[in-house]
Design a protein around this motif. Sequence first.
Motif, mmCIF file in Angstrom:
data_model
loop_
_atom_site.group_PDB
_atom_site.id
_atom_site.type_symbol
_atom_site.label_atom_id
_atom_site.label_comp_id
_atom_site.label_asym_id
_atom_site.label_seq_id
_atom_site.Cartn_x
_atom_site.Cartn_y
_atom_site.Cartn_z
ATOM 1 N N GLU A 69 0.831 -1.210 0.000
ATOM 2 C CA GLU A 69 0.000 0.000 0.000
ATOM 3 C C GLU A 69 0.870 1.266 0.000
ATOM 4 O O GLU A 69 0.545 2.250 -0.665
ATOM 5 C CB GLU A 69 -0.939 -0.017 1.209
ATOM 6 N N LYS A 70 1.967 1.212 0.741
ATOM 7 C CA LYS A 70 2.886 2.365 0.736
ATOM 8 C C LYS A 70 3.314 2.663 -0.709
ATOM 9 O O LYS A 70 3.299 3.815 -1.147
ATOM 10 C CB LYS A 70 4.094 2.007 1.624
ATOM 11 N N VAL A 71 3.658 1.616 -1.455
ATOM 12 C CA VAL A 71 4.113 1.815 -2.842
ATOM 13 C C VAL A 71 2.956 2.276 -3.734
ATOM 14 O O VAL A 71 3.120 3.158 -4.572
ATOM 15 C CB VAL A 71 4.772 0.523 -3.383
ATOM 16 N N ARG A 72 1.760 1.713 -3.529
ATOM 17 C CA ARG A 72 0.606 2.150 -4.349
ATOM 18 C C ARG A 72 0.332 3.637 -4.135
ATOM 19 O O ARG A 72 0.038 4.378 -5.066
ATOM 20 C CB ARG A 72 -0.645 1.315 -4.014
ATOM 21 N N LEU A 73 0.451 4.080 -2.869
ATOM 22 C CA LEU A 73 0.210 5.505 -2.580
ATOM 23 C C LEU A 73 1.280 6.381 -3.248
ATOM 24 O O LEU A 73 0.982 7.451 -3.781
ATOM 25 C CB LEU A 73 0.182 5.704 -1.051
ATOM 26 N N ILE A 106 5.318 1.414 12.521
ATOM 27 C CA ILE A 106 3.909 1.248 12.135
ATOM 28 C C ILE A 106 3.725 0.000 11.277
ATOM 29 O O ILE A 106 2.772 -0.750 11.448
ATOM 30 C CB ILE A 106 3.419 2.502 11.394
ATOM 31 N N GLY A 107 4.662 -0.229 10.368
ATOM 32 C CA GLY A 107 4.543 -1.373 9.463
ATOM 33 C C GLY A 107 4.492 -2.684 10.222
ATOM 34 O O GLY A 107 3.598 -3.508 10.000
ATOM 35 N N ALA A 164 1.207 7.163 6.007
ATOM 36 C CA ALA A 164 -0.210 7.000 5.655
ATOM 37 C C ALA A 164 -0.464 5.596 5.084
ATOM 38 O O ALA A 164 -1.391 4.899 5.499
ATOM 39 C CB ALA A 164 -0.638 8.074 4.663
ATOM 40 N N GLY A 165 0.370 5.175 4.149
ATOM 41 C CA GLY A 165 0.152 3.873 3.509
ATOM 42 C C GLY A 165 0.329 2.720 4.485
ATOM 43 O O GLY A 165 -0.466 1.772 4.497
ATOM 44 N N LEU A 166 1.348 2.795 5.315
ATOM 45 C CA LEU A 166 1.618 1.688 6.246
ATOM 46 C C LEU A 166 0.540 1.569 7.319
ATOM 47 O O LEU A 166 0.392 0.515 7.940
ATOM 48 C CB LEU A 166 2.994 1.876 6.899
ATOM 49 N N SER A 167 -0.194 2.659 7.539
ATOM 50 C CA SER A 167 -1.164 2.632 8.644
ATOM 51 C C SER A 167 -2.504 2.008 8.240
ATOM 52 O O SER A 167 -3.438 2.010 9.044
ATOM 53 C CB SER A 167 -1.386 4.040 9.193
ATOM 54 N N VAL A 222 -5.086 12.734 3.177
ATOM 55 C CA VAL A 222 -3.985 12.348 2.272
ATOM 56 C C VAL A 222 -4.539 11.412 1.199
ATOM 57 O O VAL A 222 -4.234 11.550 0.003
ATOM 58 C CB VAL A 222 -2.831 11.673 3.062
ATOM 59 N N TYR A 223 -5.408 10.473 1.609
ATOM 60 C CA TYR A 223 -5.995 9.548 0.630
ATOM 61 C C TYR A 223 -6.890 10.288 -0.361
ATOM 62 O O TYR A 223 -6.843 10.047 -1.556
ATOM 63 C CB TYR A 223 -6.765 8.423 1.355
#
Length: 265
Positions: free
Chosen positions: A14-18, A101-102, A195-198, A239-240
Amino acid sequence: MLELYQFELSQYSEKVRLILDYKQLNYRKIEVTPGIGQLELLRLTGQKQVPVLKDGDRYIVDSTEIAKYLDEHYPERPIIPKEGIKRGLCLMMEEWADESIGLKGRKALFSAISQDQYFRRSLLPTTTPDILRTLVEGVPSDVFKALGFGVGYSPEAINQAIAQLKQDLEALCLILAERPYLTGDEPTLADLAVAGLSILLKFPEGDYLDLPASLKGKGVAELVNDPAYERFFTWREQVYTDFRRPISGFNPPADTNAPTSIQID
Ligand SMILES: N[C@@H](CCC(=O)N[C@@H](CS)C(=O)NCC(=O)O)C(=O)O
């Protein structure tokens, strides 16, 4: 086109997709089947974890390496400041987010799943037959907790992870009370990583993940129901809204050469 080997519910994916969405890059998702699909990944990249980015003939492994690669080769909408304290803060927070967080998010989610039958059932892929869903729902919570020991998720380890996540969220709220983004006025990799990792702490409200609608906005009760952390989750949602592309209308056609994987559509 760029290709992302991923698990839909992997926080590092998700981190990479963001990051890809922030940079407004088109990419095709290749859902790796746990087990067999990972063997194919091992053959292709020498390791079994997702995310892996494929750009032409090149495979880039690890979310941090992918972020750096993308910023170097696709410099529009940069995410890593070039110098100074902003660069220092960005690199430090990104690394911290991966380790904190990850990893702890995974443990906290395990706790939410083991306490909630419905959560457990709903987290299965949307293609899972109903009969299997019902079986999984029926596994008693204490059996699930016992399973946690096998993967290093004892109740103590989970409680410790949640306590540490509370400290992390307090820190993030304090920073975000004074500035719009973690390193200043502009978003950087630090924000996109955090944001993505959460997502495992609380699934985003919007239509960004291939998840049952009933799970959107749901998460680890001790964190998402505590008003002390509301600022963080509100910021994350913004952010999303601002940078993540919704899932609908964004499904490039399947790659016929894809390895043992299924395509999300
Ligand atoms: N440091 C890696 C962590 C990647 C990671 O932990 N991936 C998990 C999914 S979230 C995975 O592939 N797990 C399967 C396995 O280890 O076999 C990164 O930042 O990309």
